[in-house]
Motif scaffolding. Sequence first.
Motif, mmCIF file in Angstrom:
data_model
loop_
_atom_site.group_PDB
_atom_site.id
_atom_site.type_symbol
_atom_site.label_atom_id
_atom_site.label_comp_id
_atom_site.label_asym_id
_atom_site.label_seq_id
_atom_site.Cartn_x
_atom_site.Cartn_y
_atom_site.Cartn_z
ATOM 1 N N VAL A 105 0.837 -1.194 0.000
ATOM 2 C CA VAL A 105 0.000 0.000 0.000
ATOM 3 C C VAL A 105 0.871 1.242 0.000
ATOM 4 N N CYS A 106 0.602 2.137 -0.925
ATOM 5 C CA CYS A 106 1.327 3.396 -0.972
ATOM 6 C C CYS A 106 0.521 4.452 -0.236
ATOM 7 N N LYS A 107 1.177 5.524 0.111
ATOM 8 C CA LYS A 107 0.542 6.547 0.908
ATOM 9 C C LYS A 107 0.372 7.846 0.143
ATOM 10 N N GLU A 108 -0.582 8.627 0.596
ATOM 11 C CA GLU A 108 -0.778 9.920 -0.047
ATOM 12 C C GLU A 108 -1.152 10.967 0.987
ATOM 13 N N THR A 109 -0.617 12.138 0.838
ATOM 14 C CA THR A 109 -0.807 13.209 1.794
ATOM 15 C C THR A 109 -2.109 13.950 1.554
ATOM 16 N N LEU A 110 -2.883 14.162 2.618
ATOM 17 C CA LEU A 110 -4.050 15.017 2.511
ATOM 18 C C LEU A 110 -3.612 16.438 2.792
ATOM 19 N N LYS A 111 -3.847 17.366 1.883
ATOM 20 C CA LYS A 111 -3.348 18.719 2.007
ATOM 21 C C LYS A 111 -4.455 19.739 1.927
ATOM 22 N N PRO A 218 -19.258 12.672 15.090
ATOM 23 C CA PRO A 218 -18.734 11.378 14.607
ATOM 24 C C PRO A 218 -18.058 11.517 13.250
ATOM 25 N N LEU A 219 -16.879 10.941 13.148
ATOM 26 C CA LEU A 219 -16.107 10.967 11.896
ATOM 27 C C LEU A 219 -15.664 9.552 11.546
ATOM 28 N N LEU A 220 -15.997 9.121 10.344
ATOM 29 C CA LEU A 220 -15.548 7.835 9.827
ATOM 30 C C LEU A 220 -14.453 8.088 8.803
ATOM 31 N N ILE A 221 -13.310 7.426 8.954
ATOM 32 C CA ILE A 221 -12.215 7.525 7.996
ATOM 33 C C ILE A 221 -12.112 6.209 7.236
ATOM 34 N N VAL A 222 -12.283 6.272 5.923
ATOM 35 C CA VAL A 222 -12.167 5.101 5.059
ATOM 36 C C VAL A 222 -10.779 5.107 4.437
ATOM 37 N N HIS A 223 -10.043 4.028 4.623
ATOM 38 C CA HIS A 223 -8.634 4.013 4.241
ATOM 39 C C HIS A 223 -8.255 2.645 3.692
ATOM 40 N N GLY A 224 -7.046 2.560 3.165
ATOM 41 C CA GLY A 224 -6.555 1.290 2.644
ATOM 42 C C GLY A 224 -5.270 0.840 3.301
ATOM 43 N N GLU A 225 -5.005 1.342 4.496
ATOM 44 C CA GLU A 225 -3.746 1.012 5.170
ATOM 45 C C GLU A 225 -3.725 -0.432 5.659
ATOM 46 N N LYS A 226 -2.506 -0.977 5.790
ATOM 47 C CA LYS A 226 -2.329 -2.333 6.293
ATOM 48 C C LYS A 226 -1.142 -2.373 7.246
ATOM 49 N N ARG A 227 -1.157 -3.341 8.114
ATOM 50 C CA ARG A 227 -0.026 -3.624 8.997
ATOM 51 C C ARG A 227 0.499 -2.375 9.703
ATOM 52 N N GLU A 228 1.798 -2.080 9.545
ATOM 53 C CA GLU A 228 2.402 -0.970 10.286
ATOM 54 C C GLU A 228 1.746 0.367 9.947
ATOM 55 N N SER A 229 1.411 0.540 8.683
ATOM 56 C CA SER A 229 0.787 1.797 8.278
ATOM 57 C C SER A 229 -0.581 1.964 8.935
ATOM 58 N N LYS A 230 -1.320 0.880 9.015
ATOM 59 C CA LYS A 230 -2.621 0.936 9.676
ATOM 60 C C LYS A 230 -2.456 1.254 11.157
ATOM 61 N N ALA A 231 -1.477 0.635 11.792
ATOM 62 C CA ALA A 231 -1.231 0.891 13.219
ATOM 63 C C ALA A 231 -0.884 2.351 13.460
ATOM 64 N N ASP A 251 -7.771 -6.885 -2.764
ATOM 65 C CA ASP A 251 -7.008 -8.056 -3.175
ATOM 66 C C ASP A 251 -5.940 -7.727 -4.204
ATOM 67 N N ILE A 252 -6.086 -6.600 -4.898
ATOM 68 C CA ILE A 252 -5.147 -6.289 -5.973
ATOM 69 C C ILE A 252 -4.301 -5.063 -5.626
ATOM 70 N N ALA A 253 -4.922 -3.923 -5.435
ATOM 71 C CA ALA A 253 -4.179 -2.717 -5.069
ATOM 72 C C ALA A 253 -5.174 -1.666 -4.638
ATOM 73 N N PHE A 254 -4.674 -0.644 -3.988
ATOM 74 C CA PHE A 254 -5.570 0.397 -3.492
ATOM 75 C C PHE A 254 -5.268 1.733 -4.140
ATOM 76 N N GLY A 255 -6.289 2.335 -4.686
ATOM 77 C CA GLY A 255 -6.175 3.692 -5.209
ATOM 78 C C GLY A 255 -7.148 4.552 -4.445
ATOM 79 N N THR A 256 -7.269 5.788 -4.837
ATOM 80 C CA THR A 256 -8.171 6.669 -4.108
ATOM 81 C C THR A 256 -8.772 7.696 -5.037
ATOM 82 N N HIS A 257 -9.539 8.587 -4.467
ATOM 83 C CA HIS A 257 -10.228 9.597 -5.255
ATOM 84 C C HIS A 257 -9.955 10.965 -4.669
#
Length: 575
Positions: A105-111, A218-231, A251-257
């Motif tokens: 999983v790659c990361k992206e900055t919210l700016k 209440p705030l829900l954050i939808v993300h694609g993080e895994k393992r250390e990044s999720k922690a 199962d394949i890869a995570f992108g975003t909008h």
Amino acid sequence: MLQEGAHGRWTVSSSEDSAEDNSDSEKPSTSSLPSALHSEASGPQYPCSEARRAAHKRKASPIKFTDTHLNAQTPPAEKQRPGQEGLGWCLSSSDEEPEDRGKRVCKETLKEEKCDAPGEQLQSHCKDERSKIEKAEDYNEASREPQDTWDLLSGGNPFGFFLTKVRGIEQSYNCGALHIKDILSPLFGTLVSSAQFNYCIDVAWLVRQYPEEYRKKPLLIVHGEKRESKAELLAQARPFENISFCQAKLDIAFGTHHTIWLSPLYPRLPQGSSDSAGESETHFKSDLISYLMAYSSPVLKEWIDLIQEHDLSETRVYLLGSTPGRYQGIDKEKWGHLRLRKLLKEHASPIPAQESWPVVGQFSSIGSLGADGSKWLCSEFQESLVAAGRGVTALLKCDVPMHLVYPTVNNVRQSLEGYPAGGSLPYSIQTAQKQLWLHSYFHKWSAEVSGRSHAMPHIKTYMRPSHDFKKIAWFLVTSANLSKAAWGALEKNGTQLMIRSYELGVLFLPSAFGLDSGYFHVKGNLLSESKDPATSFPVPFDLPPEQYGSKDQPWIWNIPHTSAPDTHGNMWVPS
């Protein structure tokens, strides 16, 4: 190894020849200005891509340009160590990419310079423990030219298409642009709860964008993080009891909008309304629900039910998304570039002589597209871009000009932030050296709205303009960069479409806005008043696009650039 083409000449070490060919960079950060989130000294407090880390490193410890560097030998890009897999740009994958590569999983900055579409731009909270310095920084971020935001949002832009405010330019160029704080303003009503879909979340920064009175909602954050990044993401949210999470299991890869489109304020339907109530002519409501259902998450059921209870009939754009998977039969046209093809065939109005009109794509990252144009770009993808209304036969693809807008090295060097802005443009040498043919399609990034000092783009747009670039048959703003991962690629002799990433965009068609002509007029100057704003579309960069010159090279983020200083007198040495 020397690679040379019409718009590129790079020295690549022999070790790179065997580098991970398919770990190409597709996903940049959501903004061109990394310093918006953290001070230069602190650096990012979240896991992020190698390109983004390099940008922060160069911001914090710039390498000053001196004349002695003019003749310095340019060292090759450093091969990514296996232990850094989780930090690399990995989403611009090609057909050859191993399946397990999608687990990274790659990361992206919210700016501040970028925000999600309204269907995604749902909201946040948290206890604010900022120092006086942080408060001052936030004040400066939010400061803007005087304008009536409510007037702007309620009628000043009939398309709901807005650019994002940029710091460091003349205020007049921010006229009509929005800050994320404008979108979260109480002007829209009283916030009850919210959800944020994004690629990489800086929780503390996000919370600060909300008005004080909404920070415990209440705030829900939808993300694609895994393992250390999720922690790490969960750790960021520990101080905020109101924040919950939904993990997109991929199962394949995570992108975003990261589209920037604002819906009208949707009213609630009368109690007892049918499931089909509140639908628009563009079927936006059902398409949005289908997109959210693709996450297969019980946590999102609440939001699906909430959308079902509202009247979205005023929506005049078509939703165009991508979701990971392999699709056959009628599902093949539900997502990606085949979805665009279907929408254009069914809803675009015929225009005389449109068959030979060019196509223009503008993006901030590029994936592996194959050994030549016939592998994807000038075959299945272009066939979707040139699709027209019912009964219209598209011209042979080779007769349709294609203009791809992507920044040159000088575009980045002369930008507001200089070379570090290239951390948001992660086109890698490993990808570029395999597709030198692509660079002959490249055109420079040029945006009059940016003024004398320009920002680097993170917006992604695609359109079909006339030969004189004064009309547009359609316009798409989306999160999808130029990659198979985002748009999908045909498999099994064209019977199956494979998509790796989540993407979301909105398609503007003249017919949906009541234009019988079949086209929008191009707004010649984003700062000028249009005679008829309902028919003049604000294209966010200059037209016609300017093709690369013989000395222009596309920005490559992971090789040094030392031949000339940037706007801050620095060089770019990413390793």
